[in-house]
Write an enzyme that holds these catalytic residues in place. Structure first.
Site, PDB file in Angstrom:
ATOM      1  N   SER A 175      -9.635   1.719   2.918  1.00 20.83           N
ATOM      2  CA  SER A 175      -8.749   2.464   2.050  1.00 20.83           C
ATOM      3  C   SER A 175      -7.716   1.630   1.286  1.00 20.83           C
ATOM      4  O   SER A 175      -7.135   2.130   0.327  1.00 20.83           O
ATOM      5  CB  SER A 175      -8.011   3.510   2.882  1.00 20.83           C
ATOM      6  OG  SER A 175      -7.191   2.891   3.846  1.00 20.83           O
ATOM      7  N   SER A 227      -9.846  -0.804   7.013  1.00 21.00           N
ATOM      8  CA  SER A 227      -9.246  -0.561   5.696  1.00 21.00           C
ATOM      9  C   SER A 227      -8.548  -1.750   5.043  1.00 21.00           C
ATOM     10  O   SER A 227      -8.165  -1.672   3.883  1.00 21.00           O
ATOM     11  CB  SER A 227      -8.266   0.611   5.774  1.00 21.00           C
ATOM     12  OG  SER A 227      -8.980   1.827   5.780  1.00 21.00           O
ATOM     13  N   LYS A 270       0.861  -1.179   0.000  1.00 23.90           N
ATOM     14  CA  LYS A 270       0.000   0.000   0.000  1.00 23.90           C
ATOM     15  C   LYS A 270       0.898   1.230   0.000  1.00 23.90           C
ATOM     16  O   LYS A 270       1.955   1.226   0.651  1.00 23.90           O
ATOM     17  CB  LYS A 270      -0.878  -0.029   1.253  1.00 23.90           C
ATOM     18  CG  LYS A 270      -1.908   1.085   1.357  1.00 23.90           C
ATOM     19  CD  LYS A 270      -2.818   0.853   2.580  1.00 23.90           C
ATOM     20  CE  LYS A 270      -3.890   1.920   2.735  1.00 23.90           C
ATOM     21  NZ  LYS A 270      -4.793   1.624   3.884  1.00 23.90           N
TER      22      LYS A 270
END
Lengths: 487, 503
Positions: free
Chosen positions: A156, A180, A81
């Protein structure tokens, strides 16, 4: 069905590598090929350094040739990420603020993956600074759900979930502040785990809300997630909140953990707002455990009704302070219109941050302001304690808790983005777990409205092993691992 | 106007950089005087993902400070974020301690200036409120075309010591700073060099009619970074407030700056402009627990407090105040002195004088130490290193005093032997033997030398004068005797024998 190597589990890839049937270079190349083939449609990757990834793969093959393989992750690509630092590589947090920022250092998780021989690569799309639950808040790119590109991948960690789901990387590391990892994993039909708070070092992971953030794996299988967690977990001299408790050998201890378990089902997590098709799939999972001999107990977590409210106070308060460092002085976006120090701050931040980030900074600043601090922040912390007490009380009677991950399947683009409250309430089942600092794993369990659905298992502090064992038992009895989106 | 007598009430916030190898929440090294932006790392620069971790050494120093001033060390201490934007603050929040500081209470003994330099001044005890452990900020410098930031100092460990409003004059405030400096230097907790910014001070000042119990509105003066700044700013501000009150105006609560050039204080910000720092507990740093066991261990590492030591030196060793005030601020020097005394306890004063006069002079002359103990800019001390380099070891120095006391050499000879010891590092007895300096106590021999001298015609005048009652005339006779004995004759015996022969 693609023949991409990265749809295979790490266990399979490991044995193929060990047997010399594939090389790490071939595996890496197949991921890159897969990106060329499908990521134009999905948009999971903000980018990757092909040369560096290939070099890491070659180094792994070299180790293997010399009998110096570092372990089961040696030669396996792990996508990151884009809030996880990789030395010498961009770190954007999907924000205009960090568009041209290059991290000079490795996050602890990155360094540990390197030590395990894994190929750390790619910067995966996300909501800006991890604030959001659809990845629509990325200032860089739109990411689509591989199962239906008219739908969001969740967030996210949307880029991570989409990349694993679409076979572009066999493993990815995301971060979970209020769901997330688990929620996008659920929307994209992969396994996602948020470890116990403190189990994994946060050093080098751009902070959203320090007391809630936790790095964790996204993978095709439960075992893969366990292998990835194994490599990154443990104490860290760079993170005082990283727990010093020894890290168990997850795979071995998983084998020794056998059911039947006492499973708690919180009634508050099955109320209004839960999509009936989603509910049906989660009920089927409950039935599975029942049939496997587990005791199913309805439990109550009454204080969790305040979780979303408390979360948006605590998380935004911390974020307002954590994001103060992005001021245009030392690095990051600096407005070229600024003529004095105050302008450098206000213009750079006004231009660099997107609307959701600004909203949360303003909210967080407000709740910390003297005169409001006690009414908001202090009360939210009290609620947080009560929520944790609720969970701990429940764990007196049950081994773990089973609940839905999200009230709905992945929404269509724009479907919820105009209704912030609905969007925030979408995290109602994941947020309490972060507030309580507990481990939870999101496991695919069915299809609703032609989209994947997961349940989550919430465990006692540091009892990741039981979650892995119970999740794997479900996974083995079903075929979700073999289902992949058609692209 | 009435002639109300006013009392000045002062409380200080003293910021002291603790002596540690690395920064308080980062692994980066910290020391004074490095090239700009070389003592940095991801944590110091607040790069994305960087996290603070408490440096155990900084905590240890803070706790040692607390134990030294008799403060309470609360069982749990935690850190808070003080949020404000300023370019010298990389995170735009400072890690500080709002409500659970590292020490609570305590007191510091101060000494006011005496009526003369050789007379001890009045001692007073100043109560401390608390001290918290926080991080320093970087340094801004303004150049044409922009500002420059040096982050070397950012994250240096800073102990903020907050006093109760117990100080009643600028002199007392200065005395407090000196006392804290002496305490911290002697325990190796801090160097407290104000010129290097290792000690800085804010002063809260108010005035009230003498006899009034309640405190009046105060003003806070920021960044008083020299002793003269502290003294002058407090004196100016007190005068200003008294003028205001006498003119019937009220004092506004505000933060003021000190302009050393104009010699005035000026408004920085009023109460209405006060920052809202939005304090909240830092979620990255876990609260710290200091156990009773750790406290006991740290307590054992502390030296005797300087003023306690001074009293002991005066009472036990009979040292004069002037000598103790040279020794006491300087722990290595005290240790040297005590090591020498332990070798020869019979004459601690002789040892002290030899150190204070001869040893310090020669050390200073050889560039090993400065002896300007109370110089304002820098309370230079004979460092442990320079004393370790000192060619004369404590036992050797004691040996010299002993030889002198035993009459083996004269006091005059002792001076020469000392010089020789300092340049060669040899024992006094070795030098005495090598040079044949051993004093003669052979009364027969001395008597025969005296007889020879008295028989000389040149002595007749002095003999007559002495017999007529002129004591000084004796010296004119002693000189040739000492010369004839090549300086070895014990002067005391010479005196006795001449008197006997002339009596």
């Amino acid at each position: 069905m693609s023949d991409s190597l990265s749809f295979k589990s790490v266990a399979e890839l490991s044995s193929l590598l060990a047997a010399g049937k594939i090389t790490s270079l071939e595996l890496m190349q197949s991921c890159i090929d897969r990106i060329s083939a499908v990521d134009g449609k999905i948009g999971a990757f903000l980018g990757f350094d092909q040369e560096d990834a290939i070099a890491q793969a070659k180094a792994s093959d070299e180790r293997r040739k010399n009998g110096k393989t570092l372990g089961p992750l040696d030669g396996i690509p792990v996508g990151l990420k884009d809030n996880i630092s990789l030395a010498g590589q961009p770190l954007t947090c999907a924000s205009k603020m960090l568009k041209s920022y290059v991290s000079p250092y490795d996050a602890t998780v990155t360094a540990r993956l390197r030590q395990a021989g894994a190929i750390v690569w790619g910067w995966l799309n996300m909501d800006e600074f991890a604030m959001g639950s659809t990845t629509e808040n990325s200032a860089c790119k739109k990411t689509c759900n591989p199962w239906d590109i008219s739908r969001v991948p969740g967030g996210s960690s949307g880029g991570c979930a989409a990349a694993v789901s679409a076979g572009m990387t066999p493993l990815a590391l995301g971060s979970d502040t209020g769901g997330s990892i688990r929620q996008p994993a659920s929307y994209c039909g992969v396994v996602g785990m948020k470890p116990t708070y403190g189990r994994v070092s946060r050093y080098g992971v751009a902070a959203f809300a320090s007391s809630l953030d936790q790095v964790g794996p996204l993978a095709h299988t439960v075992e893969d997630a366990a292998l990835l967690l194994q490599a990154i977990a443990g104490a860290d001299s760079h993170d005082g909140t990283a727990l010093v408790n020894p890290v168990p050998d997850y795979l071995r201890e998983m084998d020794s953990k056998k059911g039947p378990w006492k499973v708690g089902v919180p009634k508050e997590f099955f109320g209004d707002g839960l999509d009936s098709a989603v509910r049906e799939q989660v009920q089927k999972a409950i039935e599975f455990y029942k049939k496997a001999g587990c005791t199913i107990t309805e439990i109550s977590l009454p204080e969790t009704r305040y979780a979303v409210a408390a979360y948006y106070i605590i998380a935004t308060a911390e974020a307002s302070s954590n994001l103060a460092r992005f001021d245009g002085i030392r690095y990051g976006h600096r407005s070229d219109k600024a003529t004095d120090a105050v302008d450098v701050y206000s213009l750079s931040r006004a231009e660099g941050f997107g609307p959701e980030v600004k909203r949360r900074i303003i909210l967080g600043t407000y709740v910390l302001t003297s005169g409001y601090y006690d009414a908001y922040y202090v009360r939210a912390q009290k609620i947080r304690t009560l929520i944790r007490d609720d969970f701990m009380r429940a764990f007196n009677d049950v081994d773990f808790i089973l609940a839905p991950v999200s009230p709905t399947i992945a929404p269509k683009f724009g479907e919820k983005s105009n209704d912030l409250l609905a969007l925030y309430l979408g995290d109602i089942y994941t947020i309490p777990v972060n507030l309580a600092g507990l481990p939870a794993i999101s496991v695919p369990c069915g299809v609703a409205h032609e989209m994947p659905v997961s349940f989550q298992l919430i465990g006692k502090p540091l009892d990741e092993v039981t979650l892995f064992a119970a999740a794997r038992e479900f996974e083995k009895a079903h075929d979700f691992v073999t289902r992949h989106p058609q692209l | 106007m009435s002639s109300t007598e006013f009392e000045i009430v002062i409380g200080l916030e003293v910021h002291v950089q603790l002596k540690t190898k690395s920064k308080v929440f980062a692994h980066a090294a910290y020391h004074y005087g490095a090239e700009p932006n070389t003592l940095i790392d991801p944590v110091v620069l607040a790069l994305p993902g960087a996290l603070p971790v408490l440096n155990k050494a900084a905590l240890t120093q803070a706790v040692r400070y607390g134990l030294l001033v008799g403060a309470e060390i609360p069982p749990v201490s935690k850190w808070d974020r003080k949020n404000y934007f300023y370019p010298d603050s990389p995170k735009n929040y400072q890690l500080s301690q709002k409500d659970f500081p590292i020490t609570m209470g305590g007191e510091v003994e101060i000494e006011l200036p005496g009526p003369a330099r050789n007379i001890m001044g009045e001692h007073k005890v100043i109560r401390l409120h608390h001290a918290h452990l926080e991080e320093d900020v970087g340094k801004l410098s303004h150049a044409t075309g922009g500002s420059l930031v040096d982050y070397n100092r950012a994250g240096a460990p800073l102990l903020e010591i907050v006093t109760e409003p117990d100080l009643r004059s600028a002199d007392e405030a200065v005395a407090l700073l000196n006392a804290i400096r002496m305490l911290l230097i002697s325990a190796g907790i801090a160097d407290c060099d104000m010129e290097k910014g290792q000690m800085r001070c804010d002063a809260n000042v108010s005035v009230r009619p003498k006899g009034q119990k309640e405190l009046n509105t105060r003003t806070e003066m920021k960044n008083l970074n020299s002793i003269s700044g502290v003294k002058n700013a407090i004196e100016y501000e007190a005068r200003r407030q008294i003028r205001e009150v006498e003119a019937g105006r009220t004092i506004q609560q505000e933060t003021r700056g000190w302009n050393a050039e104009t010699g005035r204080t000026y408004t920085l910000r009023t109460k209405e402009d006060a920052h809202d720092y939005r304090y909240f507990p830092d979620p990255d740093l876990m609260p710290v627990k200091v156990s009773e066991e750790e406290k006991a261990q740290l307590k054992a590492t502390l030296p005797e407090r300087p003023y306690d030591r001074q009293r002991r030196y005066m009472e036990v060793f009979n040292l004069p105040f002037t000598v103790t005030s040279v020794f006491v601020p300087d722990r290595p020097l005290c240790e040297y002195f005590e090591a020498a005394v332990s070798e020869y306890p019979a004459n601690s004063l002789g040892i002290a004088n030899l150190i204070a006069n001869d040893l310090l002079r020669d050390l200073a002359a050889s560039g090993k130490a400065s002896v300007d103990m109370f110089g304002e800019a820098d309370a230079s001390t004979v460092t442990a290193a320079s004393l370790a380099d000192c060619p004369i070891k404590p036992a050797q120095l004691a040996g010299l005093v002993k030889l002198t006391d035993e009459g083996v050499i004269s006091k005059q000879q002792a001076k020469d032997v000392f010089t020789e010891m300092f340049s060669t590092g040899k024992d006094a007895s070795v030098i005495v033997d090598e040079k044949g300096l051993r004093q003669s106590n052979d009364t027969g021999e001395i008597e025969s030398i005296i007889k020879e001298v008295l028989a000389q015609p040149t002595s007749a005048k002095s003999i007559a004068e002495f017999k007529a009652g002129n004591e000084k005339a004796l010296n004119a006779l002693k000189g040739p005797v000492m010369k004839a004995s090549k300086g070895k004759a014990n002067p005391k015996l010479v005196d006795e024998i001449i008197r006997k022969l002339l009596g």
